[in-house]
Design an enzyme around this catalytic site. Structure first.
Site, mmCIF file in Angstrom:
data_model
loop_
_atom_site.group_PDB
_atom_site.id
_atom_site.type_symbol
_atom_site.label_atom_id
_atom_site.label_comp_id
_atom_site.label_asym_id
_atom_site.label_seq_id
_atom_site.Cartn_x
_atom_site.Cartn_y
_atom_site.Cartn_z
ATOM 1 N N ARG A 163 -3.404 -0.759 5.282
ATOM 2 C CA ARG A 163 -3.949 -1.817 4.433
ATOM 3 C C ARG A 163 -3.020 -3.021 4.250
ATOM 4 N NH1 ARG A 163 -5.088 2.176 -0.368
ATOM 5 N NH2 ARG A 163 -3.227 3.051 0.613
ATOM 6 N N CYS A 179 0.870 -1.186 0.000
ATOM 7 C CA CYS A 179 0.000 0.000 0.000
ATOM 8 C C CYS A 179 0.904 1.232 0.000
ATOM 9 C CB CYS A 179 -0.964 -0.030 1.187
ATOM 10 S SG CYS A 179 -0.164 -0.064 2.804
ATOM 11 N N ASP A 182 -8.105 3.889 0.765
ATOM 12 C CA ASP A 182 -7.166 4.370 1.785
ATOM 13 C C ASP A 182 -7.966 4.900 2.985
ATOM 14 O OD1 ASP A 182 -5.372 5.749 3.314
ATOM 15 O OD2 ASP A 182 -4.430 6.813 1.644
HETATM 16 P P1 4NP Z 1 -1.823 2.728 4.092
HETATM 17 O O1 4NP Z 1 -2.495 4.061 4.695
HETATM 18 O O2 4NP Z 1 -1.247 3.131 2.742
HETATM 19 O O3 4NP Z 1 -2.960 1.785 3.970
HETATM 20 O O4 4NP Z 1 -0.750 2.321 5.095
HETATM 21 C C1 4NP Z 1 -1.856 5.285 4.757
HETATM 22 C C2 4NP Z 1 -0.954 5.523 5.764
HETATM 23 C C3 4NP Z 1 -0.325 6.754 5.851
HETATM 24 C C4 4NP Z 1 -0.625 7.739 4.923
HETATM 25 C C5 4NP Z 1 -1.536 7.495 3.903
HETATM 26 C C6 4NP Z 1 -2.142 6.264 3.823
HETATM 27 N N1 4NP Z 1 -0.028 9.026 5.024
HETATM 28 O O5 4NP Z 1 -0.336 9.897 4.202
HETATM 29 O O6 4NP Z 1 0.829 9.219 5.914
#
Ligand code: 4NP
Length: 173
Positions: A15, A9, A134
């Site tokens: 995710r 991800c 997300d």
């Molecule tokens: P992930 O979620 O990609 O599912 O781990 C996110 C975690 C952090 C961020 C965005 C999405 N961020 O912008 O820091």
């Protein structure tokens, strides 16, 4: 040879660690209910990574951990960034959304590993969403939805791998 899966991800804190731990959970469960699958348990290896460097070294997000806990799944892991050597290392690379997919394949300009990279939702059998949304900037419902979608996709993925393995055995590959 173990079958190696890498879930990817953006941050590797919501995710993809959920996908990794859900898949491990399903593989363990399969081992418990079917002794023939016991071998399968040890022959599927799961890992996860983020396309960004934002959260390197961090544990899974607390809100994600809570949502997983409600389904009896413990989230373990420490965020790392996707790297080019992962293309060689893993048999299948599962992108949570289309942006993750584009970022992964952009690191493989000749397309050598294109067949290894898939969208996670391609393996869903009950949900029609094409991407795992997300959840980071949303409310608790988003985190629950991620778990629901990933349970569906991981079940489909496990069936796909079992089918693939049987094909390999049949053809002696
Ligand atoms: P992930 O979620 O990609 O599912 O781990 C996110 C975690 C952090 C961020 C965005 C999405 N961020 O912008 O820091």
């Amino acid at each position: 040879m173990p079958y190696k899966l890498l879930f990817v991800c953006l941050g590797n804190i919501c995710r993809s660690p959920s996908a990794e731990n859900i898949m491990n959970h399903l593989v363990e469960q399969a081992g418990l209910i079917d002794s023939a699958s016991q071998t399968l348990g040890s022959s599927i290896i799961c890992d996860s990574a983020g396309t960004s460097s934002y959260h390197i070294g961090s544990p899974p997000d607390r809100r994600m951990t809570q949502a997983a806990q409600l389904r009896g799944i413990k989230l373990r892991g420490e965020a790392r960034q996707f790297q080019k050597s992962d293309f060689e290392e893993f048999d299948l690379i599962l992108a949570m959304d289309k942006e993750n997919y584009r970022n992964i394949v952009s690191l493989d300009p000749t397309g050598k590993y294109r067949d290894k990279v898939r969208l996670m939702c391609d393996f869903c059998t009950r949900h029609t969403l094409k991407e795992v949304p997300d959840p980071y900037y949303g409310g608790p419902e988003g985190f629950n939805q991620v778990i629901d979608l990933l349970l569906d996709a991981c079940e489909g993925l496990l069936q796909y791998i079992i089918g693939d393995r049987i094909k390999e055995l049949d053809t002696g590959e």
